[in-house]
Design an enzyme around this catalytic site. Structure first.
Site, PDB file in Angstrom:
ATOM      1  N   PRO A 103      62.402  62.335  32.795  1.00  0.00           N
ATOM      2  CA  PRO A 103      61.226  61.991  31.993  1.00  0.00           C
ATOM      3  C   PRO A 103      61.751  61.238  30.896  1.00  0.00           C
ATOM      4  O   PRO A 103      60.900  60.341  30.111  1.00  0.00           O
ATOM      5  CB  PRO A 103      60.459  63.209  31.408  1.00  0.00           C
ATOM      6  CG  PRO A 103      61.141  64.400  32.133  1.00  0.00           C
ATOM      7  CD  PRO A 103      62.529  63.790  32.778  1.00  0.00           C
ATOM      8  N   GLU A 130      65.850  72.744  33.901  1.00  0.00           N
ATOM      9  CA  GLU A 130      65.701  72.316  32.449  1.00  0.00           C
ATOM     10  C   GLU A 130      66.179  70.922  32.231  1.00  0.00           C
ATOM     11  O   GLU A 130      66.073  70.500  31.091  1.00  0.00           O
ATOM     12  CB  GLU A 130      65.682  73.397  31.330  1.00  0.00           C
ATOM     13  CG  GLU A 130      64.552  74.343  31.324  1.00  0.00           C
ATOM     14  CD  GLU A 130      64.591  75.592  32.661  1.00  0.00           C
ATOM     15  OE1 GLU A 130      65.758  75.544  33.187  1.00  0.00           O
ATOM     16  OE2 GLU A 130      63.680  75.924  33.010  1.00  0.00           O
ATOM     17  N   ARG A 168      57.605  49.299  50.626  1.00  0.00           N
ATOM     18  CA  ARG A 168      56.510  48.686  50.667  1.00  0.00           C
ATOM     19  C   ARG A 168      56.749  47.225  50.629  1.00  0.00           C
ATOM     20  O   ARG A 168      56.183  46.261  50.907  1.00  0.00           O
ATOM     21  CB  ARG A 168      55.166  49.009  50.010  1.00  0.00           C
ATOM     22  CG  ARG A 168      54.645  50.422  50.236  1.00  0.00           C
ATOM     23  CD  ARG A 168      53.589  50.864  49.284  1.00  0.00           C
ATOM     24  NE  ARG A 168      52.158  50.003  49.934  1.00  0.00           N
ATOM     25  CZ  ARG A 168      51.943  48.821  49.078  1.00  0.00           C
ATOM     26  NH1 ARG A 168      52.460  48.628  48.232  1.00  0.00           N
ATOM     27  NH2 ARG A 168      50.788  48.417  49.771  1.00  0.00           N
ATOM     28  N   ASP A 183      51.823  36.582  46.095  1.00  0.00           N
ATOM     29  CA  ASP A 183      50.459  35.584  46.622  1.00  0.00           C
ATOM     30  C   ASP A 183      49.594  36.057  45.348  1.00  0.00           C
ATOM     31  O   ASP A 183      48.776  36.817  45.229  1.00  0.00           O
ATOM     32  CB  ASP A 183      49.836  36.073  47.666  1.00  0.00           C
ATOM     33  CG  ASP A 183      48.684  35.308  48.048  1.00  0.00           C
ATOM     34  OD1 ASP A 183      48.637  34.711  47.172  1.00  0.00           O
ATOM     35  OD2 ASP A 183      48.446  35.424  49.379  1.00  0.00           O
TER      36      ASP A 183
HETATM   37  N1  ADE Z   1      61.851  64.663  36.254  1.00  0.00           N
HETATM   38  C1  ADE Z   1      61.055  65.534  35.725  1.00  0.00           C
HETATM   39  N2  ADE Z   1      59.875  64.837  35.260  1.00  0.00           N
HETATM   40  C2  ADE Z   1      60.213  63.635  35.795  1.00  0.00           C
HETATM   41  C3  ADE Z   1      59.401  62.318  35.419  1.00  0.00           C
HETATM   42  N3  ADE Z   1      58.107  62.206  35.134  1.00  0.00           N
HETATM   43  N4  ADE Z   1      60.033  61.090  36.040  1.00  0.00           N
HETATM   44  C4  ADE Z   1      61.068  61.153  36.634  1.00  0.00           C
HETATM   45  N5  ADE Z   1      61.655  62.353  36.708  1.00  0.00           N
HETATM   46  C5  ADE Z   1      61.325  63.336  36.338  1.00  0.00           C
END
Ligand code: ADE
Length: 265
Positions: A103, A130, A168, A183
């Site tokens: 995150p 964690e 994709r 495009d």
């Molecule tokens: N691991 C836990 N939450 C995450 C997130 N939002 N983005 C990437 N890896 C993560």
């Protein structure tokens, strides 16, 4: 966790076509202790468990010196691993980004998907618990990516999101390469969300499909779609307009509908 999403639809077909190869590696298989321990208590105390560096380094440094698609044979897990010296890191390919999902990483966007789609190979490290020992970040990962400002229980879902978005964009996957990238005439393809779309029936619960879409007038249809996409973006995500590729005609239309760019250029 990966089996479902990776064996359906576009990702499945990309693999069948030989455009994409995915190797899934269980970090736990790279532990050598009796209980296959991947985490430990944090130095300095506090709650939660931290993923140990050795199994992650060992997994990445084993996989990336082998060809794409290589996976550790199941029977070799834990007890018959290829040799690895924690003090002697092998040279890793410099053109393979090693991305830690966290995150705290840079935000994943379509632009980042485009960037990643240019590589022949990428490595995604899924953290769990964690946290992950800091040395994975400083000494192994070359990039850190977050898929959004929320906390998931691990990097697996983010990895699947990234694989999907990048797949994709690979040539030959969607069957209409040009439009997937640049495009500028297709709504939704240049930083704008799509406008409204319809299929049959022409009338459903009293609501008719806009006549213009049934007019057969391709030029007018294209302009209408573009304007609908612009209106919807103005209403819901005006921030996206700042970065979208807009024509003079778009700018005029938006100005008529009250848009004022927050900065010029
Ligand atoms: N691991 C836990 N939450 C995450 C997130 N939002 N983005 C990437 N890896 C993560």
């Amino acid at each position: 966790m990966f089996q479902g999403p990776f064996s359906e639809s576009i990702i499945k077909r990309a693999q069948e076509k030989g455009v994409l190869r995915i190797g899934i590696h269980n970090i736990r298989a790279y532990t050598t202790d009796k209980h296959h321990v991947c985490d430990d208590t944090p130095y300095g105390g506090g709650g939660g468990m931290i993923m140990k560096p050795e199994p992650i380094f060992r997994a990445v440094e084993t996989v990336l010196v082998r060809p794409p698609g290589w996976v550790l044979p199941e029977e070799d897990a834990y007890h018959n691993l290829p040799p690895w010296d924690p003090e002697k890191p092998p040279p890793l390919p410099s053109d393979v980004p090693i991305i830690l999902l966290t995150p705290q990483g840079r935000l994943f966007t379509q632009a980042v998907a485009e960037e990643l789609s240019q590589y022949r190979r990428i490595a995604l490290i899924c953290g769990r618990y964690e946290g992950v020992d800091e040395r994975v970040r400083t000494r192994l990962a070359t990039d850190e990516i977050s898929i959004g400002d929320y906390v998931l229980s691990g990097g697996e879902l983010p990895a699947m999101v990234i694989v999907d978005a990048v797949t994709r964009l690979l040539p030959g996957v969607l069957g209409y390469e040009l439009s997937a990238h640049q495009d500028s005439h297709s709504p939704g393809m240049d930083g704008l969300p799509e406008g409204p779309q319809y299929t049959r029936p022409a009338v459903f619960r009293g609501e008719a499909v806009p006549a213009i879409l049934r007019s057969g007038h391709h030029g007018k249809v294209a302009r209408w779609r573009r304007e609908q996409a612009l209106l919807r973006t103005l209403e819901r995500r005006p921030d996206l307009l700042e970065k979208a590729r807009l024509t003079e005609e778009d700018l005029r239309f938006l100005a008529e509908h009250g848009w004022k760019p927050s900065r010029s250029g």
